[in-house]
Design an enzyme around this catalytic site. Sequence first.
Site, mmCIF file in Angstrom:
data_model
loop_
_atom_site.group_PDB
_atom_site.id
_atom_site.type_symbol
_atom_site.label_atom_id
_atom_site.label_comp_id
_atom_site.label_asym_id
_atom_site.label_seq_id
_atom_site.Cartn_x
_atom_site.Cartn_y
_atom_site.Cartn_z
ATOM 1 N N ASP A 58 0.817 -0.495 0.011
ATOM 2 C CA ASP A 58 -0.248 -0.053 0.707
ATOM 3 C C ASP A 58 0.739 0.874 0.015
ATOM 4 O O ASP A 58 1.725 1.416 0.204
ATOM 5 C CB ASP A 58 -1.103 0.107 1.577
ATOM 6 C CG ASP A 58 -0.075 -0.209 2.560
ATOM 7 O OD1 ASP A 58 1.199 0.154 2.363
ATOM 8 O OD2 ASP A 58 -0.405 -1.246 3.440
ATOM 9 N N ASP B 62 9.381 4.162 12.946
ATOM 10 C CA ASP B 62 9.867 2.698 14.087
ATOM 11 C C ASP B 62 11.452 2.505 13.655
ATOM 12 O O ASP B 62 12.511 2.525 14.258
ATOM 13 C CB ASP B 62 9.308 1.423 13.320
ATOM 14 C CG ASP B 62 8.824 1.743 12.358
ATOM 15 O OD1 ASP B 62 8.756 1.930 11.426
ATOM 16 O OD2 ASP B 62 7.898 0.048 12.511
ATOM 17 N N ASP C 80 1.128 4.894 2.167
ATOM 18 C CA ASP C 80 0.924 5.819 2.883
ATOM 19 C C ASP C 80 1.636 7.048 2.349
ATOM 20 O O ASP C 80 2.243 6.849 1.660
ATOM 21 C CB ASP C 80 1.443 5.764 4.008
ATOM 22 C CG ASP C 80 1.010 4.001 4.739
ATOM 23 O OD1 ASP C 80 -0.124 4.015 4.273
ATOM 24 O OD2 ASP C 80 1.877 3.457 4.100
HETATM 25 P P1 ATP Z 1 3.852 -2.657 5.291
HETATM 26 O O1 ATP Z 1 2.842 -1.797 4.877
HETATM 27 O O2 ATP Z 1 4.408 -3.232 3.846
HETATM 28 O O3 ATP Z 1 3.408 -3.877 6.071
HETATM 29 P P2 ATP Z 1 5.012 -0.241 6.103
HETATM 30 O O4 ATP Z 1 6.623 -0.172 6.775
HETATM 31 O O5 ATP Z 1 4.485 0.200 4.704
HETATM 32 O O6 ATP Z 1 5.028 -2.228 5.951
HETATM 33 P P3 ATP Z 1 2.304 0.162 7.233
HETATM 34 O O7 ATP Z 1 2.108 -0.381 8.699
HETATM 35 O O8 ATP Z 1 2.070 0.812 6.055
HETATM 36 O O9 ATP Z 1 4.471 -0.747 7.427
HETATM 37 O O10 ATP Z 1 3.018 1.891 8.125
HETATM 38 C C1 ATP Z 1 3.976 2.717 7.147
HETATM 39 C C2 ATP Z 1 4.934 3.765 8.064
HETATM 40 O O11 ATP Z 1 4.451 4.386 9.438
HETATM 41 C C3 ATP Z 1 5.942 2.507 8.331
HETATM 42 O O12 ATP Z 1 6.446 2.525 7.209
HETATM 43 C C4 ATP Z 1 6.759 3.507 9.501
HETATM 44 O O13 ATP Z 1 7.078 4.686 9.000
HETATM 45 C C5 ATP Z 1 5.412 3.935 10.147
HETATM 46 N N1 ATP Z 1 4.755 2.802 11.648
HETATM 47 C C6 ATP Z 1 3.888 2.042 11.385
HETATM 48 N N2 ATP Z 1 3.917 1.589 12.276
HETATM 49 C C7 ATP Z 1 4.020 1.698 13.334
HETATM 50 C C8 ATP Z 1 4.896 2.595 14.540
HETATM 51 N N3 ATP Z 1 4.163 1.241 15.634
HETATM 52 N N4 ATP Z 1 5.752 3.460 15.198
HETATM 53 C C9 ATP Z 1 6.742 4.093 14.117
HETATM 54 N N5 ATP Z 1 6.132 4.420 13.275
HETATM 55 C C10 ATP Z 1 5.820 3.117 12.789
HETATM 56 MG MG MG Z 2 2.019 0.461 4.165
#
Ligand code: ATP
Ligand code: MG
Length: 438
Positions: free
Chosen positions: A54, A136, A56
């Site tokens: 996805d 994170d 963001d």
């Molecule tokens: P994926 O979508 O592939 O699962 P992602 O890194 O995009 O991985 P998301 O859960 O979509 O993960 O979150 C988007 C972004 O928000 C992350 O890349 C990170 O920068 C931030 N983020 C998400 N969850 C946390 C958290 N628990 N603590 C700190 N930052 C977070």
């Molecule tokens: Mg994501």
Amino acid sequence: MQPVVLTRDQHGISRRQISENALKVLYRLNKGGYEAYLVGGGVRDLLLGRQPKDFDVATNATPEQIKGLFSNCRLVGRRFRLAHVLFGRDVIEVATFRGHHHSVNNSKHLSSQSKEGMLLRDNVYGTIEEDAERRDFTVNALYYNIADFTVHGFAGGLKDLEARRLELIGDPETRYREDPVRMLRAVRFSAKLGLSISPRTEAPIKELAPLLADIPPARLFEETLKLLLAGQGVETYRQLQHYGLFAPLFPEAAEVMGRGNNRYGRFIELALANTDDRIAQDLRVTPAFLYAALLWGPVETRTQEFVNEGGLGYHDAFMLAADEVIGRQVKSVAIPRRFSTVVRDIWQLQDRLTKRAGKRPFRLLEHPKFRAGYDFLLLRAELDPRLKELAEWWTEFQQANPVDRQQLSRNNQRDNDERGERKPRKRPRRRPRRRKES
Ligand code: ATP
Ligand code: MG
């Protein structure tokens, strides 16, 4: 927190790789006079040459300002307020830059923390630098600027990505205490993206793993799906075990395995390998099947205990065991009812599939969850040679034409007679008892 900036010709991200809807959101924010970045996993995955799950978006517009720009926008979340811009079923998440909690006069309304250091609310807004620091992992602190197509990497994220290294931003113990789910995210990204968790980032995990008990079970359910149903289930499971993260998620399953019964561990790996294969082939997977496998050890063990110690018949013992195991599991990871009823069906079918005489197998074929129950039996048969013949019989029975099916069921009738079993036709037919879900 000075970023490393890659200009358009220094990175491989092109707009063609970004979804149309995400681009629409980025452009509209930008035209509205705000900063607009693609952020996090989307940028990380594109730089790794992978298709992001996805996209963001991060911006300096507040949630209210975002809402002002988009009619198809909903504000969501209390703990972490953000905007969802909706395009049919596609949702683009738009988050306002987060700031430091101590830099404002700390209003409970905006930010709060538990005694254990867990962030309960995170709604203080800030600059992109502050936002990056609150993310994170360094490889998630990457921003793609729609204004000039540059990539901004904070906290050494670009270097770590190149080295395939997963590194938490800031002091690992503090960051895990703020949000223990970050431990699960570490394992997830490591397994999914083939990144190695750096020594300082992995060091506190074993000790802090029990903090997962403080996370709302509904959030953990979502996390377990991302962990185990994303195509790298086996590898993820092994890492969860390695870091002591499996037990807080699945206490009952961990307990029966802890009694030295590694059979169930192997069974879980087999189920996950099967799931991974299906995902690789673009086939449908259901959380119910996986949960049925994860909790098969506890439910089989408890059923046996109720039979041996409680003197119950198999059926009653099983019903009690299923209630107990699911009832305990949902305290850690909340399995929605629509899945837990299917978990029960799959388990219950295991006993029913042993009854092959007369009309029963024909009726069973009509069961809405027959296929899942049969697949589950196949999986069990891979570990238990005593089930091979049964599994093969069902395979043959399904493939046979109606005449051969009659034959198969008659043959089986003879088998039963020869073994001195009662003829099922003479057995009074029991009505299937309906359970009431409380
Ligand atoms: P994926 O979508 O592939 O699962 P992602 O890194 O995009 O991985 P998301 O859960 O979509 O993960 O979150 C988007 C972004 O928000 C992350 O890349 C990170 O920068 C931030 N983020 C998400 N969850 C946390 C958290 N628990 N603590 C700190 N930052 C977070
Ligand atoms: Mg994501």
